[in-house]
Design an enzyme around this catalytic site. Structure first.
Site, mmCIF file in Angstrom:
data_model
loop_
_atom_site.group_PDB
_atom_site.id
_atom_site.type_symbol
_atom_site.label_atom_id
_atom_site.label_comp_id
_atom_site.label_asym_id
_atom_site.label_seq_id
_atom_site.Cartn_x
_atom_site.Cartn_y
_atom_site.Cartn_z
ATOM 1 N N SER A 119 0.839 -1.199 0.000
ATOM 2 C CA SER A 119 0.000 0.000 0.000
ATOM 3 C C SER A 119 0.869 1.241 0.000
ATOM 4 C CB SER A 119 -0.935 0.007 1.203
ATOM 5 O OG SER A 119 -0.245 -0.308 2.361
ATOM 6 N N HIS A 140 -3.740 -4.109 -5.406
ATOM 7 C CA HIS A 140 -3.944 -3.622 -4.042
ATOM 8 C C HIS A 140 -5.378 -3.877 -3.592
ATOM 9 C CE1 HIS A 140 -4.182 -0.125 -1.019
ATOM 10 N NE2 HIS A 140 -3.603 -1.163 -0.444
ATOM 11 N N GLU A 152 -7.274 -2.337 -6.679
ATOM 12 C CA GLU A 152 -6.593 -1.392 -7.564
ATOM 13 C C GLU A 152 -5.552 -2.165 -8.369
ATOM 14 O OE1 GLU A 152 -6.276 2.896 -5.462
ATOM 15 O OE2 GLU A 152 -5.288 1.305 -4.360
ATOM 16 N N ASN A 190 -5.692 5.238 -1.284
ATOM 17 C CA ASN A 190 -4.970 5.725 -0.105
ATOM 18 C C ASN A 190 -4.474 7.167 -0.262
ATOM 19 O OD1 ASN A 190 -5.387 3.513 1.470
ATOM 20 N ND2 ASN A 190 -3.371 2.610 1.156
HETATM 21 N N1 CAA Z 1 -15.180 -12.431 6.507
HETATM 22 C C1 CAA Z 1 -16.468 -12.763 6.684
HETATM 23 N N2 CAA Z 1 -17.322 -12.009 7.416
HETATM 24 C C2 CAA Z 1 -16.850 -10.877 7.986
HETATM 25 C C3 CAA Z 1 -15.491 -10.475 7.833
HETATM 26 C C4 CAA Z 1 -14.656 -11.319 7.056
HETATM 27 N N3 CAA Z 1 -13.361 -11.038 6.864
HETATM 28 N N4 CAA Z 1 -15.305 -9.313 8.507
HETATM 29 C C5 CAA Z 1 -16.475 -8.990 9.061
HETATM 30 N N5 CAA Z 1 -17.400 -9.928 8.742
HETATM 31 C C6 CAA Z 1 -18.785 -9.997 9.159
HETATM 32 C C7 CAA Z 1 -18.929 -9.573 10.590
HETATM 33 O O1 CAA Z 1 -18.597 -10.642 11.465
HETATM 34 C C8 CAA Z 1 -20.380 -9.203 10.673
HETATM 35 O O2 CAA Z 1 -21.179 -10.339 10.906
HETATM 36 P P1 CAA Z 1 -22.445 -10.261 11.917
HETATM 37 O O3 CAA Z 1 -23.405 -9.352 11.232
HETATM 38 O O4 CAA Z 1 -22.916 -11.686 11.991
HETATM 39 O O5 CAA Z 1 -21.932 -9.723 13.214
HETATM 40 C C9 CAA Z 1 -20.668 -8.674 9.268
HETATM 41 O O6 CAA Z 1 -19.568 -9.062 8.431
HETATM 42 C C10 CAA Z 1 -20.793 -7.201 9.218
HETATM 43 O O7 CAA Z 1 -19.717 -6.655 9.948
HETATM 44 P P2 CAA Z 1 -19.947 -5.570 11.051
HETATM 45 O O8 CAA Z 1 -20.973 -5.958 12.034
HETATM 46 O O9 CAA Z 1 -18.606 -5.217 11.583
HETATM 47 O O10 CAA Z 1 -20.671 -4.401 10.291
HETATM 48 P P3 CAA Z 1 -20.443 -3.518 9.031
HETATM 49 O O11 CAA Z 1 -21.746 -3.535 8.340
HETATM 50 O O12 CAA Z 1 -19.863 -2.243 9.518
HETATM 51 O O13 CAA Z 1 -19.431 -4.141 7.977
HETATM 52 C C11 CAA Z 1 -17.269 -3.491 7.136
HETATM 53 C C12 CAA Z 1 -18.069 -4.203 8.199
HETATM 54 C C13 CAA Z 1 -17.492 -4.136 5.766
HETATM 55 C C14 CAA Z 1 -15.806 -3.644 7.517
HETATM 56 C C15 CAA Z 1 -17.724 -1.996 7.018
HETATM 57 O O14 CAA Z 1 -17.739 -1.412 8.279
HETATM 58 C C16 CAA Z 1 -16.845 -1.177 6.140
HETATM 59 O O15 CAA Z 1 -16.961 -1.174 4.918
HETATM 60 N N6 CAA Z 1 -15.902 -0.425 6.768
HETATM 61 C C17 CAA Z 1 -14.908 0.357 6.033
HETATM 62 C C18 CAA Z 1 -13.736 -0.526 5.715
HETATM 63 C C19 CAA Z 1 -12.731 0.176 4.877
HETATM 64 O O16 CAA Z 1 -12.795 1.344 4.567
HETATM 65 N N7 CAA Z 1 -11.705 -0.582 4.484
HETATM 66 C C20 CAA Z 1 -10.591 -0.069 3.727
HETATM 67 C C21 CAA Z 1 -9.484 0.225 4.666
HETATM 68 S S1 CAA Z 1 -8.124 0.958 3.854
HETATM 69 C C22 CAA Z 1 -7.272 -0.350 3.249
HETATM 70 O O17 CAA Z 1 -7.542 -1.496 3.471
HETATM 71 C C23 CAA Z 1 -6.135 0.013 2.388
HETATM 72 C C24 CAA Z 1 -4.810 0.115 3.011
HETATM 73 O O18 CAA Z 1 -3.863 -0.060 2.266
HETATM 74 C C25 CAA Z 1 -4.566 0.543 4.403
#
Ligand code: CAA
Length: 289
Positions: A119, A140, A152, A190
């Protein structure tokens, strides 16, 4: 699908997710991880995630078992020799990545495509080290990989357009929407996300707004699934600091890449976010306490 056998090097959070979506899409997947504990933890994460998807009826029990049967584990790079695509997801250390790709260049079949999930580092430097820049691309993924819909595809100067097309097709095959991104700091996502997270920290640091109000502002005001401070905790304060310190060292005159003092001091105190149980918020496993 032209890519039938995928090698994934590194079985941390990102590597295990990439391996999971590749196997779920029907590829044979060889996961190479030197640290036994990381390998076992990564496979437990893959299994847990697949079972969760079954419980949510996003996958059938049969598909889950078939996916698990497509994996093999190894601690030897030589076992990646006949992979069609090798994706690197080891820790963010440029020298380690360059040396890994130099070794893979001598091991893997000449037509194999190499990809890095970095990243923060320039794709071109790793492409050159691999000895096959025309077959090297950035791929990515986003955290959590099984749920986030984007990948990406990062194009550097020396890559062939055929490899870009194969990488895009692979992204689609693993259920993602692929966008083309430049080989510049942060690529597309990012480059926009990290300055947003840092500005949120600076607002809190200056006392302009509380952590909760910044997060509520962006979730309810802009429809983001997580506010920026929660997301920073989720991604890891150390990960974000590491990214921005690298950019700051390379582009010291860009004020957007200036690491906030509070971020540095929290990381120094071991407050890394979700992974350490304490960041701007307290965490209980994957959920905010
Ligand atoms: N596999 C399967 N299921 C998963 C999981 C996975 N890896 N991770 C979470 N879940 C499940 C959870 O256990 C949850 O199940 P329950 O409903 O039974 O509890 C369900 O998915 C929904 O999760 P949450 O309850 O936490 O609720 P949510 O609706 O907020 O979804 C999320 C979670 C998809 C992470 C959402 O919050 C989201 O999109 N967040 C933003 C994430 C983001 O921006 N990511 C990018 C980060 S930057 C990056 O990665 C780049 C870098 O280089 C740094």
């Amino acid at each position: 699908m032209a890519i039938q056998k995928v090698g994934v090097v590194g079985c941390g959070l990102m590597g295990s997710g990439i391996a999971q979506v590749s196997a779920a899409a029907g590829s044979q997947v060889v996961v190479c991880e030197l640290a036994t504990e990381v390998l076992e933890k990564g496979f437990a994460r893959i299994e847990g995630s697949l079972r969760k998807l079954v419980s949510k009826e996003k996958l059938t029990a049969t598909q889950c078992e078939e996916t698990l049967a497509r994996f093999s584990k190894t601690q030897k790079l030589e076992d990646l020799a006949d992979c069609d695509l090798v994706i690197e997801a080891i820790t963010e250390n440029l020298e380690a990545k360059k040396s890994l790709f130099a070794s893979l260049g001598g091991i893997c079949k000449p037509e194999a495509i190499f990809a890095s999930n970095t990243s923060s580092f320039p794709i071109e430097e790793m492409a050159t080290a691999s000895g096959r820049p025309e077959r090297f691309v950035g791929l990515h993924f986003f955290n959590p990989v099984p749920l986030m819909k984007l990948v990406e595809v990062i194009r550097h100067e020396g890559v062939s357009s055929e490899v870009i097309e194969e990488a895009r097709a692979f992204g689609k095959a693993v259920g993602k929407v692929a966008i083309l991104a430049p080989d510049t700091p942060g690529f597309v996502v990012n480059r926009l996300l990290v300055p947003l997270l840092l500005e949120a920290v600076r607002m809190v640091e200056r006392g302009d707004a509380t952590v909760e109000d910044v997060d509520t502002g962006m979730t309810l005001g802009c429809g983001h699934p997580m506010g920026p401070i929660t997301l920073l905790d989720y991604v890891g304060l150390d990960t974000t600091l590491f990214i921005v310190e690298g950019w700051h060292a390379r582009y010291p005159d860009n004020p957007l890449f200036e690491p906030p003092a509070v971020l540095r001091s929290m990381v120094k105190d071991g407050k890394l976010g979700r992974k350490s149980g304490q960041g701007f918020y307290r965490w209980d496993g994957d959920k905010r306490a």
